[in-house]
Write a protein that holds these residues in place. Structure first.
Motif, PDB file in Angstrom:
ATOM      1  N   ASP A 294       0.844  -1.192   0.000  1.00 47.40           N
ATOM      2  CA  ASP A 294       0.000   0.000   0.000  1.00 47.40           C
ATOM      3  C   ASP A 294       0.885   1.250   0.000  1.00 47.40           C
ATOM      4  O   ASP A 294       1.921   1.292   0.670  1.00 47.40           O
ATOM      5  N   ALA A 295       0.472   2.281  -0.736  1.00 49.75           N
ATOM      6  CA  ALA A 295       1.304   3.481  -0.885  1.00 49.75           C
ATOM      7  C   ALA A 295       1.571   4.169   0.450  1.00 49.75           C
ATOM      8  O   ALA A 295       2.703   4.585   0.728  1.00 49.75           O
ATOM      9  N   ALA A 296       0.542   4.306   1.289  1.00 48.97           N
ATOM     10  CA  ALA A 296       0.734   4.976   2.573  1.00 48.97           C
ATOM     11  C   ALA A 296       1.672   4.173   3.471  1.00 48.97           C
ATOM     12  O   ALA A 296       2.507   4.755   4.180  1.00 48.97           O
ATOM     13  N   HIS A 297       1.552   2.849   3.439  1.00 45.78           N
ATOM     14  CA  HIS A 297       2.448   2.020   4.244  1.00 45.78           C
ATOM     15  C   HIS A 297       3.878   2.125   3.733  1.00 45.78           C
ATOM     16  O   HIS A 297       4.828   2.194   4.529  1.00 45.78           O
ATOM     17  N   HIS A 298       4.039   2.137   2.417  1.00 44.61           N
ATOM     18  CA  HIS A 298       5.370   2.333   1.830  1.00 44.61           C
ATOM     19  C   HIS A 298       6.007   3.606   2.370  1.00 44.61           C
ATOM     20  O   HIS A 298       7.169   3.625   2.778  1.00 44.61           O
ATOM     21  N   ASP A 299       5.242   4.689   2.376  1.00 40.11           N
ATOM     22  CA  ASP A 299       5.800   5.978   2.795  1.00 40.11           C
ATOM     23  C   ASP A 299       6.217   5.963   4.253  1.00 40.11           C
ATOM     24  O   ASP A 299       7.214   6.595   4.633  1.00 40.11           O
ATOM     25  N   LEU A 300       5.494   5.234   5.088  1.00 43.93           N
ATOM     26  CA  LEU A 300       5.855   5.116   6.491  1.00 43.93           C
ATOM     27  C   LEU A 300       7.136   4.292   6.656  1.00 43.93           C
ATOM     28  O   LEU A 300       8.054   4.672   7.385  1.00 43.93           O
ATOM     29  N   VAL A 301       7.201   3.157   5.959  1.00 43.97           N
ATOM     30  CA  VAL A 301       8.377   2.292   6.026  1.00 43.97           C
ATOM     31  C   VAL A 301       9.621   3.017   5.532  1.00 43.97           C
ATOM     32  O   VAL A 301      10.687   2.982   6.171  1.00 43.97           O
ATOM     33  N   LEU A 302       9.509   3.699   4.395  1.00 44.95           N
ATOM     34  CA  LEU A 302      10.680   4.384   3.833  1.00 44.95           C
ATOM     35  C   LEU A 302      11.076   5.603   4.650  1.00 44.95           C
ATOM     36  O   LEU A 302      12.249   5.997   4.647  1.00 44.95           O
ATOM     37  N   ALA A 303      10.120   6.187   5.373  1.00 41.01           N
ATOM     38  CA  ALA A 303      10.479   7.287   6.271  1.00 41.01           C
ATOM     39  C   ALA A 303      11.474   6.799   7.315  1.00 41.01           C
ATOM     40  O   ALA A 303      12.419   7.505   7.673  1.00 41.01           O
ATOM     41  N   VAL A 304      11.274   5.559   7.790  1.00 41.06           N
ATOM     42  CA  VAL A 304      12.165   4.984   8.798  1.00 41.06           C
ATOM     43  C   VAL A 304      13.479   4.529   8.185  1.00 41.06           C
ATOM     44  O   VAL A 304      14.567   4.829   8.695  1.00 41.06           O
ATOM     45  N   THR A 305      13.410   3.813   7.071  1.00 37.82           N
ATOM     46  CA  THR A 305      14.596   3.150   6.536  1.00 37.82           C
ATOM     47  C   THR A 305      15.462   4.035   5.649  1.00 37.82           C
ATOM     48  O   THR A 305      16.643   3.751   5.443  1.00 37.82           O
ATOM     49  N   SER A 306      14.892   5.128   5.134  1.00 33.23           N
ATOM     50  CA  SER A 306      15.639   5.950   4.182  1.00 33.23           C
ATOM     51  C   SER A 306      15.559   7.436   4.483  1.00 33.23           C
ATOM     52  O   SER A 306      16.581   8.117   4.575  1.00 33.23           O
ATOM     53  N   HIS A 307      14.362   7.961   4.655  1.00 33.41           N
ATOM     54  CA  HIS A 307      14.208   9.402   4.723  1.00 33.41           C
ATOM     55  C   HIS A 307      14.786   9.999   6.005  1.00 33.41           C
ATOM     56  O   HIS A 307      15.532  10.987   5.946  1.00 33.41           O
ATOM     57  N   ILE A 308      14.462   9.420   7.156  1.00 33.60           N
ATOM     58  CA  ILE A 308      15.023   9.920   8.410  1.00 33.60           C
ATOM     59  C   ILE A 308      16.544   9.760   8.450  1.00 33.60           C
ATOM     60  O   ILE A 308      17.258  10.690   8.855  1.00 33.60           O
TER      61      ILE A 308
ATOM     62  N   ILE B  28      19.017  12.896   9.103  1.00 32.33           N
ATOM     63  CA  ILE B  28      20.037  12.926  10.155  1.00 32.33           C
ATOM     64  C   ILE B  28      21.403  13.227   9.547  1.00 32.33           C
ATOM     65  O   ILE B  28      22.181  14.030  10.084  1.00 32.33           O
ATOM     66  N   ALA B  29      21.715  12.581   8.412  1.00 30.74           N
ATOM     67  CA  ALA B  29      23.012  12.804   7.769  1.00 30.74           C
ATOM     68  C   ALA B  29      23.168  14.252   7.333  1.00 30.74           C
ATOM     69  O   ALA B  29      24.204  14.889   7.583  1.00 30.74           O
ATOM     70  N   TYR B  30      22.142  14.788   6.674  1.00 34.54           N
ATOM     71  CA  TYR B  30      22.212  16.190   6.253  1.00 34.54           C
ATOM     72  C   TYR B  30      22.399  17.110   7.460  1.00 34.54           C
ATOM     73  O   TYR B  30      23.153  18.085   7.415  1.00 34.54           O
ATOM     74  N   THR B  31      21.715  16.798   8.556  1.00 30.22           N
ATOM     75  CA  THR B  31      21.769  17.664   9.732  1.00 30.22           C
ATOM     76  C   THR B  31      23.135  17.623  10.412  1.00 30.22           C
ATOM     77  O   THR B  31      23.705  18.666  10.748  1.00 30.22           O
ATOM     78  N   ILE B  32      23.681  16.418  10.628  1.00 29.69           N
ATOM     79  CA  ILE B  32      24.957  16.318  11.339  1.00 29.69           C
ATOM     80  C   ILE B  32      26.097  16.899  10.506  1.00 29.69           C
ATOM     81  O   ILE B  32      27.014  17.535  11.039  1.00 29.69           O
ATOM     82  N   VAL B  33      26.041  16.726   9.194  1.00 32.43           N
ATOM     83  CA  VAL B  33      27.070  17.326   8.343  1.00 32.43           C
ATOM     84  C   VAL B  33      26.931  18.842   8.348  1.00 32.43           C
ATOM     85  O   VAL B  33      27.932  19.576   8.376  1.00 32.43           O
ATOM     86  N   GLY B  34      25.685  19.336   8.367  1.00 30.63           N
ATOM     87  CA  GLY B  34      25.479  20.774   8.485  1.00 30.63           C
ATOM     88  C   GLY B  34      25.994  21.320   9.804  1.00 30.63           C
ATOM     89  O   GLY B  34      26.594  22.394   9.861  1.00 30.63           O
TER      90      GLY B  34
ATOM     91  N   ALA C 238      24.941  12.410   2.750  1.00 32.02           N
ATOM     92  CA  ALA C 238      24.567  13.819   2.609  1.00 32.02           C
ATOM     93  C   ALA C 238      24.997  14.409   1.270  1.00 32.02           C
ATOM     94  O   ALA C 238      24.654  15.554   0.964  1.00 32.02           O
ATOM     95  N   ALA C 239      25.729  13.649   0.458  1.00 31.20           N
ATOM     96  CA  ALA C 239      26.117  14.121  -0.871  1.00 31.20           C
ATOM     97  C   ALA C 239      25.059  13.815  -1.921  1.00 31.20           C
ATOM     98  O   ALA C 239      25.234  14.132  -3.090  1.00 31.20           O
ATOM     99  N   SER C 240      23.951  13.215  -1.514  1.00 28.70           N
ATOM    100  CA  SER C 240      22.896  12.846  -2.459  1.00 28.70           C
ATOM    101  C   SER C 240      22.250  14.078  -3.079  1.00 28.70           C
ATOM    102  O   SER C 240      22.344  15.188  -2.552  1.00 28.70           O
ATOM    103  N   ASP C 241      21.561  13.852  -4.190  1.00 21.91           N
ATOM    104  CA  ASP C 241      20.951  14.923  -4.983  1.00 21.91           C
ATOM    105  C   ASP C 241      20.041  15.807  -4.125  1.00 21.91           C
ATOM    106  O   ASP C 241      19.013  15.351  -3.619  1.00 21.91           O
ATOM    107  N   PRO C 242      20.375  17.085  -3.952  1.00 26.14           N
ATOM    108  CA  PRO C 242      19.571  17.956  -3.075  1.00 26.14           C
ATOM    109  C   PRO C 242      18.157  18.205  -3.585  1.00 26.14           C
ATOM    110  O   PRO C 242      17.225  18.350  -2.792  1.00 26.14           O
ATOM    111  N   VAL C 243      17.975  18.264  -4.905  1.00 22.00           N
ATOM    112  CA  VAL C 243      16.629  18.472  -5.448  1.00 22.00           C
ATOM    113  C   VAL C 243      15.743  17.271  -5.140  1.00 22.00           C
ATOM    114  O   VAL C 243      14.595  17.418  -4.688  1.00 22.00           O
ATOM    115  N   MET C 244      16.273  16.084  -5.364  1.00 15.51           N
ATOM    116  CA  MET C 244      15.503  14.868  -5.104  1.00 15.51           C
ATOM    117  C   MET C 244      15.069  14.785  -3.649  1.00 15.51           C
ATOM    118  O   MET C 244      13.902  14.535  -3.332  1.00 15.51           O
TER     119      MET C 244
END
Length: 300
Positions: A174-188, A192-198, A226-232
């Motif tokens: 399910d799309a909503a479940h995907h977004d929750l799972v990826l928030a944990v495994t990828s987005h957060i 964190i990486a962008y923040t600590i490098v900043g 944190a070197a990943s595509d900033p637009v994406m």
């Protein structure tokens, strides 16, 4: 339903890798591609990322059985509008975005009546652009497909078979479940990486550049993410903000608990957490999602 012709819109890391994987695996699939940046189109043609690089999105999708939008999730609606005039009536429209509910909504609004099946190959690197793609990017990685209600079973099977042919392991979600799972495994983790490098950047004057000079493994790997595509990633956080904020709240609570454990010298709490997380790392390696060799198996 047979997929004999694939159009790739966006010829960066993921789009280029799809084209290269189709060619490397000897699939009987013709490929066309388009990117809004003429320099990217020229480089994609030079690298032969697809069989034919077209001058317009409309030309690229003409006659395609499958159209894959490989653009930042915030640009999905514009990409959909660009391809609309050239779409075959029975074409499958999919994507590779890291957030799914917002993408499904945007594509449905831009392409009413089209066969839209969002997907997310959980694969990538911190590199971007037409020189970043490689044919084995999807080998052994998951591709999560989020079919909408009423999805054509034949089209779903064809899309699943396509990603399997590229070497992926396919999961329906399910799309909503995907977004929750990826928030944990990828987005957060990326946040964190962008923040600590900043934070480290803000402290450069205080530390006299020693943060970068003496980077240990942990900080080095944070900088890689944190070197990943900033637009994406800007678009991912804006389109998946509900799930990200929910998981960020949970993480903040856990981080506060760690602060208390350190302040009170609660070694047992720290040891228990580190033991549990070590086991999770081992499970990730055992499932083939990373490499247990030193330095994560990276070549130097």
């Amino acid at each position: 339903m047979t997929i004999a012709r694939v159009a790739i819109i966006g010829l960066g890391l993921l789009g280029g890798s799809i084209g290269l994987a189709i060619e490397a695996r000897g699939l009987a699939i013709a490929t066309t591609g388009w990117d809004r940046d003429p320099d990217v189109r020229a480089r994609a043609a030079s690298r032969r990322l697809v069989g034919e690089v077209c001058d317009t999105a409309e030309a690229a999708v003409a006659g395609a059985d499958l159209v894959i939008l490989c653009v930042p999730v915030g640009a999905m609606d514009n990409a959909a509008q660009a391809i609309a005039p050239g779409l075959a009536p029975d074409a499958i429209i999919s994507d590779v975005g890291s957030s799914k509910a917002a993408v499904a909504t945007a594509l449905a609004a831009a392409l009413p009546g089209a066969c839209i099946i969002p997907a997310h190959p959980v694969a990538g690197t911190e590199q971007s652009g037409p020189d970043a793609g490689f044919a084995t990017l999807f080998a052994g990685r998951w591709c999560i497909i989020t079919p909408p209600d009423g999805c054509d079973p034949a089209a779903l099977e064809a899309l699943s078979d396509f990603w399997t042919a590229l070497g992926s392991r396919v999961e329906l979600m399910d799309a909503a479940h995907h977004d929750l799972v990826l928030a944990v495994t990828s987005h957060i983790p990326h946040l964190i990486a962008y923040t600590i490098v900043g934070t480290a950047s803000d402290l450069e004057d205080v530390t006299q550049s020693e943060v970068i000079k003496y980077s240990a493994g942990g900080f080095r790997d944070f900088t890689r993410i944190a070197a990943s595509d900033p637009v994406m990633w800007r678009d991912v956080f804006l389109t998946n903000k509900g799930a990200v904020l929910e998981m960020l709240g949970r993480f903040t609570e856990d981080l506060t608990a760690m602060q208390r454990a350190i302040r009170s010298a609660d070694g047992d709490a720290l040891f228990d957490l580190f033991t549990r997380t070590r086991a999770i790392r081992r499970a990730v390696v055992e499932q083939g999602q990373d490499d247990e060799r030193p330095d994560f198996g990276r070549e130097h």
